[in-house]
Structures are given as C-alpha cells and as structure tokens.
Design a protein around this motif. Structure first.
Motif, PDB file in Angstrom:
ATOM      1  N   SER A   3       0.831  -1.204   0.000  1.00 43.99           N
ATOM      2  CA  SER A   3       0.000   0.000   0.000  1.00 43.99           C
ATOM      3  C   SER A   3       0.866   1.254   0.000  1.00 43.99           C
ATOM      4  O   SER A   3       1.595   1.519   0.953  1.00 43.99           O
ATOM      5  CB  SER A   3      -0.918   0.009   1.227  1.00 43.99           C
ATOM      6  N   LEU A   4       0.760   2.043  -1.093  1.00 47.79           N
ATOM      7  CA  LEU A   4       1.506   3.290  -1.165  1.00 47.79           C
ATOM      8  C   LEU A   4       1.003   4.284  -0.129  1.00 47.79           C
ATOM      9  O   LEU A   4       1.783   5.045   0.437  1.00 47.79           O
ATOM     10  CB  LEU A   4       1.389   3.897  -2.566  1.00 47.79           C
ATOM     11  N   GLN A  43      -2.520  -4.019  -7.015  1.00 46.71           N
ATOM     12  CA  GLN A  43      -3.639  -4.519  -6.211  1.00 46.71           C
ATOM     13  C   GLN A  43      -3.232  -4.589  -4.739  1.00 46.71           C
ATOM     14  O   GLN A  43      -2.192  -5.136  -4.385  1.00 46.71           O
ATOM     15  CB  GLN A  43      -4.059  -5.902  -6.701  1.00 46.71           C
ATOM     16  N   VAL A  44      -4.064  -4.010  -3.892  1.00 44.79           N
ATOM     17  CA  VAL A  44      -3.800  -4.026  -2.452  1.00 44.79           C
ATOM     18  C   VAL A  44      -5.058  -4.448  -1.707  1.00 44.79           C
ATOM     19  O   VAL A  44      -6.166  -4.364  -2.240  1.00 44.79           O
ATOM     20  CB  VAL A  44      -3.335  -2.638  -1.946  1.00 44.79           C
ATOM     21  N   SER A  45      -4.872  -4.893  -0.461  1.00 44.54           N
ATOM     22  CA  SER A  45      -6.005  -5.301   0.369  1.00 44.54           C
ATOM     23  C   SER A  45      -6.470  -4.123   1.218  1.00 44.54           C
ATOM     24  O   SER A  45      -5.648  -3.418   1.822  1.00 44.54           O
ATOM     25  CB  SER A  45      -5.592  -6.472   1.266  1.00 44.54           C
ATOM     26  N   ALA A  80      -9.519   5.526   1.935  1.00 40.57           N
ATOM     27  CA  ALA A  80      -8.990   4.749   0.808  1.00 40.57           C
ATOM     28  C   ALA A  80      -9.171   3.262   1.042  1.00 40.57           C
ATOM     29  O   ALA A  80      -9.563   2.511   0.130  1.00 40.57           O
ATOM     30  CB  ALA A  80      -7.514   5.077   0.600  1.00 40.57           C
ATOM     31  N   GLY A  81      -8.888   2.803   2.277  1.00 39.81           N
ATOM     32  CA  GLY A  81      -9.053   1.381   2.590  1.00 39.81           C
ATOM     33  C   GLY A  81     -10.496   0.934   2.450  1.00 39.81           C
ATOM     34  O   GLY A  81     -10.771  -0.165   1.929  1.00 39.81           O
ATOM     35  N   ILE A  82     -11.431   1.773   2.894  1.00 38.07           N
ATOM     36  CA  ILE A  82     -12.855   1.432   2.785  1.00 38.07           C
ATOM     37  C   ILE A  82     -13.271   1.335   1.314  1.00 38.07           C
ATOM     38  O   ILE A  82     -13.984   0.398   0.908  1.00 38.07           O
ATOM     39  CB  ILE A  82     -13.715   2.473   3.527  1.00 38.07           C
ATOM     40  N   GLY A 139     -13.123  -2.291  -4.712  1.00 40.45           N
ATOM     41  CA  GLY A 139     -11.982  -2.829  -5.436  1.00 40.45           C
ATOM     42  C   GLY A 139     -11.297  -1.798  -6.323  1.00 40.45           C
ATOM     43  O   GLY A 139     -10.531  -2.142  -7.224  1.00 40.45           O
ATOM     44  N   PHE A 140     -11.570  -0.507  -6.059  1.00 38.29           N
ATOM     45  CA  PHE A 140     -10.967   0.582  -6.836  1.00 38.29           C
ATOM     46  C   PHE A 140      -9.578   0.866  -6.268  1.00 38.29           C
ATOM     47  O   PHE A 140      -9.389   1.679  -5.377  1.00 38.29           O
ATOM     48  CB  PHE A 140     -11.862   1.821  -6.759  1.00 38.29           C
ATOM     49  N   TYR A 141      -8.560   0.199  -6.848  1.00 40.25           N
ATOM     50  CA  TYR A 141      -7.215   0.255  -6.286  1.00 40.25           C
ATOM     51  C   TYR A 141      -6.529   1.604  -6.481  1.00 40.25           C
ATOM     52  O   TYR A 141      -5.556   1.919  -5.784  1.00 40.25           O
ATOM     53  CB  TYR A 141      -6.352  -0.852  -6.901  1.00 40.25           C
ATOM     54  N   LEU A 142      -7.025   2.413  -7.440  1.00 41.39           N
ATOM     55  CA  LEU A 142      -6.433   3.733  -7.632  1.00 41.39           C
ATOM     56  C   LEU A 142      -6.675   4.663  -6.441  1.00 41.39           C
ATOM     57  O   LEU A 142      -6.064   5.720  -6.329  1.00 41.39           O
ATOM     58  CB  LEU A 142      -6.989   4.383  -8.912  1.00 41.39           C
ATOM     59  N   ALA A 143      -7.587   4.264  -5.551  1.00 38.63           N
ATOM     60  CA  ALA A 143      -7.833   5.070  -4.353  1.00 38.63           C
ATOM     61  C   ALA A 143      -6.566   5.189  -3.515  1.00 38.63           C
ATOM     62  O   ALA A 143      -6.341   6.215  -2.845  1.00 38.63           O
ATOM     63  CB  ALA A 143      -8.957   4.454  -3.516  1.00 38.63           C
TER      64      ALA A 143
END
Length: 310
Positions: A38-39, A112-114, A185-187, A193-197
C-alpha cells in the motif's frame, strides 16, 4: 529563567512520550505497508518518520536553548530551534515530492492491495495522532522577551509559540488528516476494489502537507536571514521613535527575530539635547516595550548636526 527551564523540561517530557508513540506506529505502518504493497500506508509511514526526526530535533533544540550564553555564543543556542524547524520542513517537502512521484507511477501501473489491513493500521494511527494532539501544549503567537527569560523570572512561556512545538503539532495534525484519508482509501478499496484510491489518497496527503510546510520553511528562513518580524512595521517603529520629543532623526534601524517570540532592535537616534540622553533613552525603551513588545533594544544616542538630519 527558572520558569522557562521548567516549561522546557515539561515540553521535553511530552515530546519523549510523543516520540515513543510515533516511533512504534512508524514501525508497524512501514512493515504492514510493504507487506501488502500500500503506497498510502508507506507514504504515511514516511511522514511519520519525518515526525520522528522532527521530534528528535525538537528535543535537541530544547536542550540547546536551555544552555547559557557564552562569550562566543552571546545569544546562547536559541537559533537551534529555528534550525531544527528549517530541516524538518525541508525534509517534509522532499518527502511530499517523493510521494507525488510514486503515486504517479502507481496510477500508470496500478497495484492490487487489500483494503482491510489499511483500515486497521490507519485507524490505529488516527487514534495515536489524536492522543498526541491532546498531549502537545496549546500555544499562541505571543512571546516573552529575552529580558524576561534571563532576568525577570515572570516568563510568558505558556503563551509563547515555540516554533518547534508548533512544527510538531502541524505534522501530527497532518498525520491525523492523512490517517483519516488512508482509512477512506481502505474502505473504498475494500468495498469497490478501486485500487487507484491508494495513490490518489497519497496525492491528497502530499497536497495537504506541502502548502503548510512551505509556510513554516519560509518563516524559518526569514528568521535565519534576520528579516524583520512580519507583525512589526519598520516605518511604524521609526515614526514612533521620531514622534518622541527632542528626537530629530533615526538611522540604521534594524529589527530581527532571535527565535520564536524573541525580537530585538538596534538603532541610532539623533537628539538635540545631549543632557537629556538618559531620559530620552528611557522614553524610547518604554515606548518600544509598551507599543511593540520589544524589550531587547540597543539604542545609540547621537548628537544633532546637519549631516544626520532625517
């Protein structure tokens, strides 16, 4: 002097607690951030690292400012506070630029991040930041004089804005905003599943940090180059001195800040009657203190003659 040292020791204790909390959270955040990729967490961890460095510099600066003046350092180590603030601001700006670059790379090449680990870690960070904000002393833009610090014992330390403490407060406040953004962003990632957040929130954090940090950096530079305090007008002070009876001229008037809340002035003042030098000098110092809150002034009385007429 005793009350100033007491306030400084109190600030040191608070900063040590803040240092322990932020250091522990930084380790957790950086480990989890790299583990899940996660950036947002990594960039926020980088900001926390700068906070840790800033707090360490703050502790060093407070220790320095408590050291007495010496023949080679006649003002003592008050400028250590400004140097710490300058370096801290510079590091924050560089970090923000790095975050913007990395976020751009993530937008081009999404990762892709969780979302759930991001929410959990950021929530812990938000709780720590809010606790730290409550721990830090509330300060205002008023300051005590150098004379008060050294001689009177009736210090206004509780009302003084210490630039270092203020810098730490700004960083922790920015961290709280950043942690809230990372939670959002995590929510979003967890639900949609919008990883650009992840990189977009990182850009938001950097954009929030940069303007405030730039202002703090400019203020530190202004003090280091001995610029006139922003709330004191050179012409107004000059005219106030000229407005006193028997004063016919003012030249070589300089106003500068030694450290936050401590301002100094020097000037050559031309008078008609040298026999009233002591009385006029007292009137000038009294006026500077009452009207401009400047109690550390060096005034050179000059006799009147046509060449220095102003």
């Amino acid at each position: 002097m005793e009350s100033f040292l007491s306030a400084g020791n109190k600030n040191k204790k608070i900063l040590k607690v803040v240092l322990i909390l932020t250091s522990a959270y930084f380790v957790i955040q950086i480990v989890v951030g790299f583990k899940i990729g996660s950036l947002a967490l990594i960039s926020d961890a980088g900001h926390m690292l700068i906070d840790v460095a800033g707090i360490v510099m703050g502790l060093v600066a407070i220790s320095f400012t408590q050291k007495p003046a010496s023949p080679t350092r006649t003002y003592g180590f008050y400028r250590a506070e400004i140097l710490a603030s300058f370096l801290n601001s510079l590091f924050l700006i560089l970090l923000s630029l790095f975050i913007l670059f990395e976020a751009y790379q993530r937008i081009i090449h999404p990762v892709q991040v969780s979302g759930l680990p991001i929410i959990i870690i950021a929530s812990i960070g938000l709780a720590i930041n809010l606790a730290v904000i409550r721990l830090l002393p509330k300060t205002r833009m008023k300051g005590e004089s150098l004379q008060d610090r050294h001689y009177s014992g009736k210090s206004n330390v509780r009302e003084e804005e210490n630039m270092n403490i203020h810098g730490v407060y700004l960083e922790v406040f920015a961290d709280a905003i950043g942690s809230a953004g990372v939670i959002v962003a995590g929510i979003i990632i967890q639900i949609t599943g919008f990883y650009l957040a992840d990189p977009l929130i990182s850009i938001g954090i950097a954009a929030f940090i940069l303007p405030r940090t730039w202002l703090l950096l400019k203020r530190a530079i202004h003090i280091l180059i001995e610029g006139a305090p922003s709330h004191l007008c050179h012409e107004e002070i000059k005219n106030a001195i000229l407005g006193l009876k028997a004063v016919t001229g003012v030249f070589d008037l300089h106003i500068w800040t030694i450290t936050s809340g401590i301002h100094a002035l020097s000037a050559h003042v031309v008078i008609m009657d040298r026999n009233r030098s002591d009385q006029i000098l007292q009137e000038i110092n009294s006026m500077l203190e009452k009207k401009f809150n400047i109690t550390h002034a060096t005034i050179q009385i000059e006799p009147y003659h046509e060449s220095n007429r102003i």
